[in-house]
Design a protein around this motif. Structure first.
Motif, mmCIF file in Angstrom:
data_model
loop_
_atom_site.group_PDB
_atom_site.id
_atom_site.type_symbol
_atom_site.label_atom_id
_atom_site.label_comp_id
_atom_site.label_asym_id
_atom_site.label_seq_id
_atom_site.Cartn_x
_atom_site.Cartn_y
_atom_site.Cartn_z
ATOM 1 N N UNK A 104 54.204 48.794 -25.765
ATOM 2 C CA UNK A 104 54.726 49.257 -27.058
ATOM 3 C C UNK A 104 55.434 48.124 -27.797
ATOM 4 N N UNK A 105 56.204 47.310 -27.076
ATOM 5 C CA UNK A 105 56.898 46.184 -27.712
ATOM 6 C C UNK A 105 55.902 45.191 -28.299
ATOM 7 N N UNK A 106 54.821 44.918 -27.573
ATOM 8 C CA UNK A 106 53.821 43.970 -28.060
ATOM 9 C C UNK A 106 53.128 44.507 -29.311
ATOM 10 N N UNK A 107 52.781 45.788 -29.307
ATOM 11 C CA UNK A 107 52.118 46.377 -30.463
ATOM 12 C C UNK A 107 53.054 46.397 -31.667
ATOM 13 N N UNK A 108 54.307 46.786 -31.454
ATOM 14 C CA UNK A 108 55.259 46.862 -32.572
ATOM 15 C C UNK A 108 55.581 45.484 -33.128
ATOM 16 N N UNK A 109 55.662 44.471 -32.265
ATOM 17 C CA UNK A 109 55.957 43.118 -32.752
ATOM 18 C C UNK A 109 54.776 42.512 -33.505
#
Length: 287
Positions: free
Chosen positions: A62-67
């Motif tokens: 999720x962090x990778x997608x949001x960033x």
């Protein structure tokens, strides 16, 4: 190296061929579904080690997608995760020796690339309407329309061929190395096996190198000692058809072409998907 073998054909719509790629893709899909059910069940407030690892992986995704795509596009995370896992598992399944890597078939990567393009076009149409989407092909000037069309066509082609080329190329190169090592094994054993004296000498040298390598803890001496000892022993036993040199060397190549390259290509394909879809779905204030 040949293409995927056709196991059988379903007599529908002119014949639907069930190939090695089809079987591998369904096996990967089944394994991922089973893993999702097993890892997603029995969740506790006081998590176990397995649950902690799963939650950490989901959080990182999720962090990778949001960033990359922005927080407003976080709902794309399940799709990106499924794409990444399908890609990396589809590459790794070829290491079993039973199934063929699904990503070594161009039809697989083309399908994924077209899915990304259709998603981008759908998001653009949803945001701007059909007229606004078509207008994007004529901006900034009408002369640029052919270039814009080429860009839209080249996007899925480049994504598909990049992934397919790396995986299929690695498979071809590994197969060539296997064939070459089998030929060298037969030639060396045939040459040494012509004389018993030569075989005994090679075996003695191998044993001496192996003993010296163990005593001095020198890895190179151990490797050469094993090779010489096995060569001498097989030649004395008359087993000249054993492709013993295939042991070890292809494994090193597999670490790169199957594991490293497969992981990198899965990550690159997922990142490109996130970038393209993220550009088609800007934040509400930009839209």
């Amino acid at each position: 190296m040949n293409g995927p073998k056709i196991y059988f054909t379903i007599p529908l719509f002119g014949g639907i061929g069930i190939t090695q790629t089809t079987v591998s893709s369904f096996v990967v899909m089944l394994l991922l579904c089973i893993a999702a059910v097993v890892l997603g069940s029995n969740l506790q407030k006081r998590p176990s080690r397995r649950q902690v690892l799963v939650e950490k992986g989901v959080t990182m995704l999720y962090d990778m997608v949001e960033s990359t795509m922005g927080k407003h596009n976080s709902y794309w995370t399940p799709y990106i995760g499924a794409l990444f896992l399908s890609s990396i598992c589809g590459s790794f399944i070829g290491m079993t020796g039973i199934f063929r890597s699904s990503t070594a078939d161009l039809s697989t990567t083309v399908t994924w690339a077209l899915m990304t393009s259709f998603i981008c076009w759908g998001c653009s149409i949803k945001r701007n309407g059909v007229g606004g989407w078509l207008k994007g092909f004529t901006e900034p000037i009408v002369v640029m329309t052919p270039m814009n069309l080429v860009s839209e066509i080249a996007q899925p082609i480049s994504m598909a061929f990049r992934h397919f080329g790396n995986i299929a190329g690695g498979s071809v190169l590994t197969s060539l190395v296997y064939s070459a090592l089998a030929t060298v094994s037969a030639a060396v054993l045939g040459l040494v096996g012509k004389s018993v004296i030569v075989g005994v000498l090679v075996l003695t040298v191998g044993a001496a190198l192996l003993y010296s390598g163990v005593k001095t803890k020198k890895l190179v001496r151990k490797i050469f000692g094993i090779v010489f000892a096995v060569t001498g022993a097989l030649s004395l036993l008359g087993l000249t058809g054993v492709p013993y040199l295939e042991v070890g060397v292809p494994g090193i190549l597999s670490l790169y072409f199957d594991i490293f390259s497969g992981g990198v290509q899965a990550l690159v394909f997922s990142l490109l998907t996130m970038v393209y879809v993220g550009n088609a779905c800007p934040p509400p204030e930009e839209a």
